[in-house]
Design a protein around this motif. Structure first.
Motif, PDB file in Angstrom:
ATOM      1  N   ARG A 167       0.846  -1.188   0.000  1.00 52.71           N
ATOM      2  CA  ARG A 167       0.000   0.000   0.000  1.00 52.71           C
ATOM      3  C   ARG A 167       0.882   1.238   0.000  1.00 52.71           C
ATOM      4  O   ARG A 167       0.941   1.962   0.988  1.00 52.71           O
ATOM      5  CB  ARG A 167      -0.868   0.022   1.265  1.00 52.71           C
ATOM      6  CG  ARG A 167      -1.977  -1.008   1.310  1.00 52.71           C
ATOM      7  CD  ARG A 167      -2.668  -0.935   2.668  1.00 52.71           C
ATOM      8  NE  ARG A 167      -3.935  -1.627   2.678  1.00 52.71           N
ATOM      9  CZ  ARG A 167      -5.108  -1.043   2.417  1.00 52.71           C
ATOM     10  NH1 ARG A 167      -5.159   0.241   2.146  1.00 52.71           N
ATOM     11  NH2 ARG A 167      -6.213  -1.741   2.441  1.00 52.71           N
ATOM     12  N   PRO A 168       1.587   1.482  -1.121  1.00 54.22           N
ATOM     13  CA  PRO A 168       2.455   2.673  -1.153  1.00 54.22           C
ATOM     14  C   PRO A 168       1.605   3.942  -1.265  1.00 54.22           C
ATOM     15  O   PRO A 168       0.461   3.878  -1.709  1.00 54.22           O
ATOM     16  CB  PRO A 168       3.274   2.469  -2.432  1.00 54.22           C
ATOM     17  CG  PRO A 168       2.396   1.635  -3.312  1.00 54.22           C
ATOM     18  CD  PRO A 168       1.582   0.751  -2.400  1.00 54.22           C
ATOM     19  N   PHE A 169       2.182   5.072  -0.843  1.00 55.10           N
ATOM     20  CA  PHE A 169       1.556   6.357  -1.145  1.00 55.10           C
ATOM     21  C   PHE A 169       2.000   6.697  -2.564  1.00 55.10           C
ATOM     22  O   PHE A 169       3.057   7.272  -2.789  1.00 55.10           O
ATOM     23  CB  PHE A 169       2.003   7.426  -0.150  1.00 55.10           C
ATOM     24  CG  PHE A 169       1.710   7.059   1.283  1.00 55.10           C
ATOM     25  CD1 PHE A 169       0.457   6.602   1.654  1.00 55.10           C
ATOM     26  CD2 PHE A 169       2.681   7.181   2.270  1.00 55.10           C
ATOM     27  CE1 PHE A 169       0.179   6.254   2.977  1.00 55.10           C
ATOM     28  CE2 PHE A 169       2.420   6.843   3.586  1.00 55.10           C
ATOM     29  CZ  PHE A 169       1.165   6.374   3.939  1.00 55.10           C
ATOM     30  N   GLY A 170       1.171   6.303  -3.543  1.00 56.27           N
ATOM     31  CA  GLY A 170       1.585   6.303  -4.942  1.00 56.27           C
ATOM     32  C   GLY A 170       1.912   7.673  -5.520  1.00 56.27           C
ATOM     33  O   GLY A 170       2.711   7.792  -6.440  1.00 56.27           O
ATOM     34  N   GLY A 171       1.292   8.705  -4.977  1.00 58.18           N
ATOM     35  CA  GLY A 171       1.539  10.048  -5.496  1.00 58.18           C
ATOM     36  C   GLY A 171       2.780  10.705  -4.903  1.00 58.18           C
ATOM     37  O   GLY A 171       3.169  11.797  -5.322  1.00 58.18           O
ATOM     38  N   LEU A 172       3.385  10.045  -3.925  1.00 57.99           N
ATOM     39  CA  LEU A 172       4.588  10.593  -3.294  1.00 57.99           C
ATOM     40  C   LEU A 172       5.809   9.802  -3.778  1.00 57.99           C
ATOM     41  O   LEU A 172       5.678   8.697  -4.282  1.00 57.99           O
ATOM     42  CB  LEU A 172       4.485  10.488  -1.765  1.00 57.99           C
ATOM     43  CG  LEU A 172       3.347  11.258  -1.104  1.00 57.99           C
ATOM     44  CD1 LEU A 172       3.340  10.999   0.404  1.00 57.99           C
ATOM     45  CD2 LEU A 172       3.483  12.745  -1.366  1.00 57.99           C
ATOM     46  N   THR A 173       6.983  10.370  -3.591  1.00 58.16           N
ATOM     47  CA  THR A 173       8.196   9.632  -3.949  1.00 58.16           C
ATOM     48  C   THR A 173       8.489   8.607  -2.856  1.00 58.16           C
ATOM     49  O   THR A 173       7.892   8.641  -1.772  1.00 58.16           O
ATOM     50  CB  THR A 173       9.409  10.569  -4.089  1.00 58.16           C
ATOM     51  OG1 THR A 173       9.703  11.118  -2.797  1.00 58.16           O
ATOM     52  CG2 THR A 173       9.143  11.706  -5.072  1.00 58.16           C
ATOM     53  N   VAL A 174       9.430   7.703  -3.163  1.00 59.60           N
ATOM     54  CA  VAL A 174       9.836   6.688  -2.202  1.00 59.60           C
ATOM     55  C   VAL A 174      10.332   7.362  -0.919  1.00 59.60           C
ATOM     56  O   VAL A 174       9.938   7.004   0.189  1.00 59.60           O
ATOM     57  CB  VAL A 174      10.932   5.789  -2.817  1.00 59.60           C
ATOM     58  CG1 VAL A 174      11.563   4.892  -1.768  1.00 59.60           C
ATOM     59  CG2 VAL A 174      10.338   4.954  -3.955  1.00 59.60           C
ATOM     60  N   LEU A 175      11.173   8.377  -1.087  1.00 60.22           N
ATOM     61  CA  LEU A 175      11.692   9.110   0.068  1.00 60.22           C
ATOM     62  C   LEU A 175      10.547   9.702   0.890  1.00 60.22           C
ATOM     63  O   LEU A 175      10.514   9.588   2.121  1.00 60.22           O
ATOM     64  CB  LEU A 175      12.628  10.231  -0.411  1.00 60.22           C
ATOM     65  CG  LEU A 175      13.070  11.248   0.650  1.00 60.22           C
ATOM     66  CD1 LEU A 175      14.050  10.620   1.621  1.00 60.22           C
ATOM     67  CD2 LEU A 175      13.704  12.480   0.003  1.00 60.22           C
TER      68      LEU A 175
END
Lengths: 333, 246
Positions: B90-98
């Motif tokens: 469940r990544p925060f897809g609109g944000l970068t990995v950092l």
């Protein structure tokens, strides 16, 4: 092997925005000295559009809440200015910030109602709230009930002076909204808000207070829309329930944000300018104007879903404002 | 014996008439790593969701560091020191990995921007995601999404880390690096609860193993003893260890 050097916020591009914004605002402030009064009136509307687009984008693009009911706050803001100026006797320009605060305060209880709904239900729920506000206003004789009311208390000013003042107040309000949204998105709160938009469950599991974040942005967006409504009322000096509470405002907001680029700082501003230019150009063509808007919106969604700013910014998502974070990687020496 | 960091007492959760976790009780001492195995549908992820606060239990109690957290919301538990990963990323897809890691470091970890940046870069380096730091999280391939789950769970600096099948989908030569990362986390003093189908990975780190089936605890104890338990072998590994472990 890449080695982490540090995390930065100011990059080459993100140094451009703040001074550029300052230059644009200062240049626009000269408007009343160089532009004909009729065009000043148009620009007041443009400033209101910028506020509407920026605040709707905060709600939908950063908060993930697609509201179809922001006209509730537009109407509240417009009527608050009219009521404070006409009945209470407050100076119309001073009534503007009060109207914004009132729209924000009213949004607090509304949020408790609206947050019981999600997605499409939330969208329709907010629309229903706006309709309720319109129906309540129509019952209220002190503000002219169904036929609305005029703001005559500003007639003490010379016409040109009043127009210039209205213009400057509208410009200042738009600048406050734009700068405020940049600061909000840049803040710790803005980071959490973006997490909530992307995945509320994961956001909660990383310590973000999901409901609080949504409520704060809901209230701020309402205050911004209320401010825009007040500006529209000061510009036209006339408030009518069917016009200020019209769902058409939401259609315009969605148009501006989608055309410009949802979830970016620059997109809604670009979208508001495009919308304003289209409106000015096509104003004489009646219903054709709305058809053109519709065709443009469909074409943009199909061909450039990230909007005009998305096209300009490219895949790296370049931004003119220091709202993101970048890792600077070097080589191990 | 150190004081237990996690105490689960008579925990139960049902969805309608289906009981997914039933009367589950166990303690976990600080610094220990607990591996959890069990067939699909055994209630493993539900248990993690109950401890992490994504789900509320139907019955029972959960204590973390001696405090009752049963009724606390997920964000409050995260701030108290419970980090987690999700089985389906469940990544925060609109944000970068950092930025994904910064969310955890700033909110759950309570760090300032510079501290959070330092922590995030350090975790990115240990989890092998550093070269992707500025990439949008939504553009990552599966392996990196799995890594991001682990990295974001770690970024807050949790005292209890809940891992849900982070080795699933990895190739055989990618697993040792992951095991090494979890070992480092453990050695830094973090208590770990690790659900995993890749049994040899979790066995390499676990101090204790638990086998769940139909929401009930089948076995809990020393890892090899649990894996050699005839009941565990029957319900989870198949009839013989040779068949199951290939």
């Amino acid at each position: 092997m890449a080695h982490p050097v540090g995390v930065v916020r100011w990059t080459g591009a993100s140094r451009v925005g703040p001074p550029l914004l300052l230059v644009v605002v200062v240049a626009l402030a000269a408007g009343p000295f160089v532009v004909a009064p009729q065009q000043l009136f148009g620009l007041v509307n443009l400033f209101a559009y910028v506020m509407l687009a920026v605040t709707w984008n905060l709600l939908a693009g950063y908060g993930g809440m697609v509201s179809v009911g922001q006209q509730a706050s537009i109407g509240l803001g417009a009527y608050a200015v009219a009521y404070l100026a006409q009945t209470v006797g407050l100076n119309g320009f001073l009534a503007l910030p009060v109207a914004a605060v009132m729209a924000g305060v009213v949004a607090v209880p509304v949020s408790f109602l609206a947050f019981r709904l999600v997605g499409g239900y939330f969208a329709i729920g907010t629309w229903v709230v706006a309709e309720v506000f319109r129906l309540l206003t129509v019952q209220w004789d002190a503000v002219g009930a169904g036929s609305g009311t005029s703001i005559t208390s500003l007639s003490g000013y010379d016409r040109d002076v009043r127009l210039a003042l209205t213009y400057w107040v509208a410009l200042a309000a738009a600048a406050v909204v734009v700068v405020g949204s940049v600061l909000l998105v840049r803040s710790r709160f803005g980071l959490g808000l973006a997490a909530v938009r992307d995945d509320p469950v994961a956001a909660a599991s990383t310590g973000v207070g999901v409901t609080t974040a949504k409520r704060v942005v809901f209230v701020l967006a309402a205050a911004g829309a209320g401010l825009a409504g007040g500006v529209l009322a000061l510009g036209s000096l006339r408030v009518q329930p069917d016009s200020v509470y019209s769902v058409q405002w939401t259609a315009f907001m969605v148009f501006m944000v989608v055309i410009g680029g949802v979830g970016t700082i620059e997109g809604p501003i670009v979208g508001a300018v495009v919308f304003f230019v289209l409106q000015q150009t096509l104003a004489h063509y009646g219903a054709t104007y709305l058809i053109v808007l519709g065709v443009v919106a469909i074409a943009m969604v199909l061909l450039a879903p990230r909007g005009l700013w998305g096209l300009l910014a490219g895949s790296r998502g370049t931004t003119l404002f220091p709202v993101g974070y970048r890792a600077v990687l070097g080589r191990r020496s | 014996m150190t004081a237990p960091i996690l105490e689960v007492e008579h925990l139960g959760r049902s969805f309608g008439k289906v009981s997914v976790i039933e009367d589950l009780s166990f303690d976990l001492a600080a610094g220990q790593t607990l591996g959890i195995v069990g067939p699909n549908g055994a209630g493993k992820s539900t248990l993690l969701n109950l401890v992490g606060g994504v789900l509320a239990p139907s019955s029972g109690r959960i204590r973390f560091e001696g405090q009752d957290v049963t009724r606390l919301r997920a964000e409050v538990r995260a701030r108290r020191g419970i980090g987690r990963s999700f089985q389906v990323p469940r990544p925060f897809g609109g944000l970068t990995v950092l930025e994904n890691l910064l969310v955890a470091a700033r909110f759950a970890g309570g760090r300032t921007t510079p501290e959070a940046g330092e922590r995030a870069l350090q975790v990115l380096e240990t989890t092998g995601l550093l070269s992707q730091a500025n990439a949008p999280a939504g553009s990552l391939r599966l392996l990196d999404r799995k890594r991001l789950e682990l990295a974001r769970g770690l970024a807050s600096g949790p005292r209890l880390l809940l891992l849900d099948e982070i080795a699933g989908g990895l190739t055989e030569h990618e697993v040792p690096a992951l095991v090494e990362t979890v070992r480092e986390v453990k050695e830094s003093g973090v208590t770990v609860v690790w659900i995993e189908h890749v049994v040899h990975a979790v066995l390499a780190v676990a101090d204790q193993m638990m086998c769940l089936t139909y929401g009930r605890m089948l076995a809990l104890g020393e890892p090899q003893a649990v894996m050699n338990d005839p009941e565990v072998r029957r319900v989870y590994l198949g009839s013989t260890p040779e068949e199951a472990l290939g």
